[in-house]
Design an enzyme around this catalytic site. Structure first.
Site, PDB file in Angstrom:
ATOM      1  N   ASP A  63      48.477  37.286  42.688  1.00 47.91           N
ATOM      2  CA  ASP A  63      48.475  37.268  44.147  1.00 47.91           C
ATOM      3  C   ASP A  63      49.019  38.593  44.683  1.00 47.91           C
ATOM      4  OD1 ASP A  63      48.614  36.635  46.837  1.00 47.91           O
ATOM      5  OD2 ASP A  63      49.948  34.912  46.578  1.00 47.91           O
ATOM      6  N   GLY A 102      45.348  33.567  41.394  1.00 47.33           N
ATOM      7  CA  GLY A 102      45.621  34.356  42.582  1.00 47.33           C
ATOM      8  C   GLY A 102      46.349  33.576  43.649  1.00 47.33           C
ATOM      9  N   HIS A 103      46.051  33.900  44.909  1.00 46.34           N
ATOM     10  CA  HIS A 103      46.784  33.351  46.054  1.00 46.34           C
ATOM     11  C   HIS A 103      46.592  31.840  46.163  1.00 46.34           C
ATOM     12  CE1 HIS A 103      48.859  33.665  49.864  1.00 46.34           C
ATOM     13  NE2 HIS A 103      47.839  33.137  50.523  1.00 46.34           N
ATOM     14  N   PHE A 104      45.349  31.390  46.201  1.00 45.35           N
ATOM     15  CA  PHE A 104      45.052  29.962  46.321  1.00 45.35           C
ATOM     16  C   PHE A 104      44.817  29.382  44.924  1.00 45.35           C
ATOM     17  CE2 PHE A 104      43.875  31.229  50.728  1.00 45.35           C
ATOM     18  CZ  PHE A 104      44.749  30.379  51.398  1.00 45.35           C
TER      19      PHE A 104
END
Length: 325
Positions: A274, A300-302
């Site tokens: 992320d 990653g982020h999600f």
């Protein structure tokens, strides 16, 4: 004649094969009890004149898990996780005002601040009778959830932290540089410099960057999020929230004191790739929560979009051991 008998025998065998396979399948199916399919309810309630949307599932008397979403999404991010927990847990996933299916009042008439968002969510869970709850906090959900914890520390039965920050180390990404400039100087030029953060390019980036297999990520995510971001007036909602994120940083010592003093059981599941909340934001939690269980994921982020198959068993196991005793 021998050939005719052989051909006849092979035909009978071929015809019998699918029957046997079907019988085996039927026997296998009948020997197992199909799991119940949880029902998700989609509800609204009005708080301080604003319609607040939330998803709810699970037994009404079950242990509560409050799911707090990040930017720029909504409770939609928990759509796949909720059914995997709702057999035993009462899962509640709200949309903050300005997000998802909740109302998005004009930013000149509603305070889009983290303090106000936390107040709205506090009133929601109180109205729903949730006197004690574990919280899954991600991105914006972290400071909103931790503000709830400061209000009602006795209500927090556990924490699941996924790419949600409470330490200075987690704000060192270049992503934050123009936002920090806006925190220091709320000029229109500095505000306009953030316009790119609510474009389709960045929305898609948040879902796809750092993911091991982008084919796992449904394009519905960024299509839906961007459609909501593009509503008239919503850009100002998002810029107000980005500007106010700086109000959380002075509260970090209070958040950390809550961790130390109350020691809620904590599971950390963090996407290490992320670029918004990088991996550096995860280990500092262990300073104040040394018994926390930490899993750094190649995501990653999600991360729920990429690693649900890994995260859901970790979350379920943690809740069963630490929350539902």
């Amino acid at each position: 004649m021998i050939n005719r008998h052989l051909i006849s025998a092979l035909a009978i065998l071929a015809a019998a094969t699918p029957i046997a396979a079907h019988a085996q399948c039927a026997s296998s199916t009948s020997a197992q009890t199909a799991p119940a399919v949880p029902v998700i309810h989609y509800k609204n309630t009005t708080i301080d004149g604003v319609k607040v949307f939330y998803r709810e599932a699970g037994p009404v008397d079950g242990p509560v898990l409050l799911l707090l979403h990040g930017f720029p999404t909504s409770s939609h991010m928990f759509r796949n996780l909720m059914p995997l927990l709702a057999d035993r847990y009462r899962v509640i996933a709200p949309d903050y005002p300005g997000y998802g299916q909740s109302d998005a009042p004009d930013h000149t008439k509603f305070a889009y601040t983290f303090a106000n968002q936390a107040d709205i969510i506090d009133k929601l869970v109180t109205r729903l009778g949730a006197q004690r709850y574990a919280m899954y906090v991600m991105d914006y959900g972290a400071p909103i959830g931790y503000r709830l914890a400061l209000k009602h520390p006795e209500r927090v039965s556990g924490l699941i932290v996924q790419n949600g920050n409470a330490y200075d180390e987690g704000l060192q990404s270049p992503f934050w540089d123009p936002i920090k400039v806006y925190w220091r100087d709320r000029s229109q030029n500095n505000r306009d410099a953030l316009n790119g953060l609510v474009t389709l390019e960045i929305t898609k980036f948040q879902y796809t960057d750092g993911m091991g297999d982008v084919a796992r990520i449904s394009p519905d995510n960024w299509v839906q999020d961007q459609a909501l971001l593009d509503r008239p007036g919503n850009r100002d909602v998002q810029l107000d929230m980005l500007g106010d994120y700086g109000s959380n940083v002075p509260l970090y010592p209070q958040f950390q004191a809550f961790f130390r003093n109350h020691r809620p059981p904590t599971l950390i599941v963090w996407g290490k790739n992320d670029k918004i909340f990088p991996e550096a934001g995860a280990p500092p939690y262990l300073r104040d929560l040394p018994e926390a269980e930490m899993h750094i994921l190649d995501s990653g982020h999600f991360a729920l979009e990429d690693k649900l198959d890994v995260m859901a068993p970790l979350i379920r196991n943690f809740l069963d051991r630490k929350v539902c005793k």
